[in-house]
Design a protein around this motif. Structure first.
Motif, PDB file in Angstrom:
ATOM      1  N   CYS A   9       0.828  -1.209   0.000  1.00 39.47           N
ATOM      2  CA  CYS A   9       0.000   0.000   0.000  1.00 39.47           C
ATOM      3  C   CYS A   9       0.864   1.261   0.000  1.00 39.47           C
ATOM      4  O   CYS A   9       0.577   2.204  -0.729  1.00 39.47           O
ATOM      5  CB  CYS A   9      -0.908   0.024   1.227  1.00 39.47           C
ATOM      6  N   LYS A  16      -2.011   6.418  -9.436  1.00 39.58           N
ATOM      7  CA  LYS A  16      -3.332   6.082  -9.982  1.00 39.58           C
ATOM      8  C   LYS A  16      -3.451   4.574 -10.067  1.00 39.58           C
ATOM      9  O   LYS A  16      -2.497   3.885 -10.424  1.00 39.58           O
ATOM     10  CB  LYS A  16      -3.513   6.708 -11.348  1.00 39.58           C
ATOM     11  N   VAL A  17      -4.642   4.086  -9.735  1.00 35.78           N
ATOM     12  CA  VAL A  17      -4.915   2.653  -9.787  1.00 35.78           C
ATOM     13  C   VAL A  17      -6.275   2.425 -10.426  1.00 35.78           C
ATOM     14  O   VAL A  17      -7.125   3.317 -10.468  1.00 35.78           O
ATOM     15  CB  VAL A  17      -4.901   2.009  -8.374  1.00 35.78           C
ATOM     16  N   LEU A  46     -13.128   3.446  -0.863  1.00 39.91           N
ATOM     17  CA  LEU A  46     -13.153   4.430  -1.939  1.00 39.91           C
ATOM     18  C   LEU A  46     -13.876   5.662  -1.425  1.00 39.91           C
ATOM     19  O   LEU A  46     -14.758   5.552  -0.577  1.00 39.91           O
ATOM     20  CB  LEU A  46     -13.924   3.891  -3.150  1.00 39.91           C
ATOM     21  N   GLU A  70     -11.362   4.017 -11.290  1.00 40.18           N
ATOM     22  CA  GLU A  70     -10.008   4.530 -11.365  1.00 40.18           C
ATOM     23  C   GLU A  70      -9.900   5.636 -10.335  1.00 40.18           C
ATOM     24  O   GLU A  70     -10.846   6.401 -10.122  1.00 40.18           O
ATOM     25  CB  GLU A  70      -9.706   5.083 -12.749  1.00 40.18           C
ATOM     26  N   GLY A  71      -8.750   5.715  -9.697  1.00 37.02           N
ATOM     27  CA  GLY A  71      -8.565   6.743  -8.691  1.00 37.02           C
ATOM     28  C   GLY A  71      -7.126   6.831  -8.236  1.00 37.02           C
ATOM     29  O   GLY A  71      -6.253   6.125  -8.740  1.00 37.02           O
ATOM     30  N   THR A  72      -6.902   7.706  -7.278  1.00 42.84           N
ATOM     31  CA  THR A  72      -5.571   7.933  -6.728  1.00 42.84           C
ATOM     32  C   THR A  72      -5.529   7.440  -5.289  1.00 42.84           C
ATOM     33  O   THR A  72      -6.448   7.723  -4.509  1.00 42.84           O
ATOM     34  CB  THR A  72      -5.223   9.439  -6.780  1.00 42.84           C
ATOM     35  N   VAL A  73      -4.484   6.724  -4.958  1.00 41.24           N
ATOM     36  CA  VAL A  73      -4.299   6.216  -3.596  1.00 41.24           C
ATOM     37  C   VAL A  73      -3.841   7.373  -2.718  1.00 41.24           C
ATOM     38  O   VAL A  73      -2.862   8.051  -3.025  1.00 41.24           O
ATOM     39  CB  VAL A  73      -3.258   5.080  -3.562  1.00 41.24           C
ATOM     40  N   GLU A  91      -6.948   5.290   1.322  1.00 42.24           N
ATOM     41  CA  GLU A  91      -8.233   5.248   0.643  1.00 42.24           C
ATOM     42  C   GLU A  91      -7.983   5.638  -0.805  1.00 42.24           C
ATOM     43  O   GLU A  91      -6.948   6.210  -1.134  1.00 42.24           O
ATOM     44  CB  GLU A  91      -9.250   6.162   1.298  1.00 42.24           C
ATOM     45  N   ILE A  92      -8.930   5.326  -1.663  1.00 44.48           N
ATOM     46  CA  ILE A  92      -8.825   5.620  -3.077  1.00 44.48           C
ATOM     47  C   ILE A  92      -9.795   6.744  -3.411  1.00 44.48           C
ATOM     48  O   ILE A  92     -11.000   6.591  -3.207  1.00 44.48           O
ATOM     49  CB  ILE A  92      -9.163   4.394  -3.961  1.00 44.48           C
ATOM     50  N   GLU A  93      -9.260   7.876  -3.897  1.00 46.41           N
ATOM     51  CA  GLU A  93     -10.116   8.978  -4.347  1.00 46.41           C
ATOM     52  C   GLU A  93     -10.546   8.670  -5.780  1.00 46.41           C
ATOM     53  O   GLU A  93      -9.719   8.615  -6.681  1.00 46.41           O
ATOM     54  CB  GLU A  93      -9.369  10.307  -4.305  1.00 46.41           C
TER      55      GLU A  93
END
Length: 95
Positions: A9, A16-17, A46, A70-73, A91-93
């Motif tokens: 993590c 981005k993931v 999320l 899709e988001g940013t960690v 968390e994932i934005e």
């Protein structure tokens, strides 16, 4: 540090993931919506804010839905860390 998606993590902070999984839980706080996404490797939170163009779409998601996001960690602030989740430090934005 818990591995999600076979990657540490901490090494994913600000990266981005793209994630796929089942929506296990949804918490709508008005201007923010939190979703717990589960896949075979675990659970991750999320988050999406009212300003995001996909907010209304996310608002209509139901638990047990299968989604791709899709988001940013992002690293959670110390006072918001969830010690009950192995991935509780991030968390994932949603983007």
């Amino acid at each position: 540090m818990k591995k999600i998606f076979n990657i540490e993590c901490k090494s994913l902070i600000n990266k981005k993931v793209k994630l796929y999984g089942f929506v296990e839980n949804i918490r709508d706080h008005g201007k923010l919506i939190f979703l717990d996404l589960r896949d075979r490797s675990g659970l991750v939170q999320l988050v999406i804010s009212l300003e995001n163009k996909f907010f209304e779409m996310v608002k209509n998601i139901k638990t047990e839905s299968v989604i791709a996001v899709e988001g940013t960690v992002k690293e959670r602030p110390a006072h918001l860390i969830n010690p009950n989740m192995e991935t509780g430090k991030i968390e994932i934005e949603i983007e």
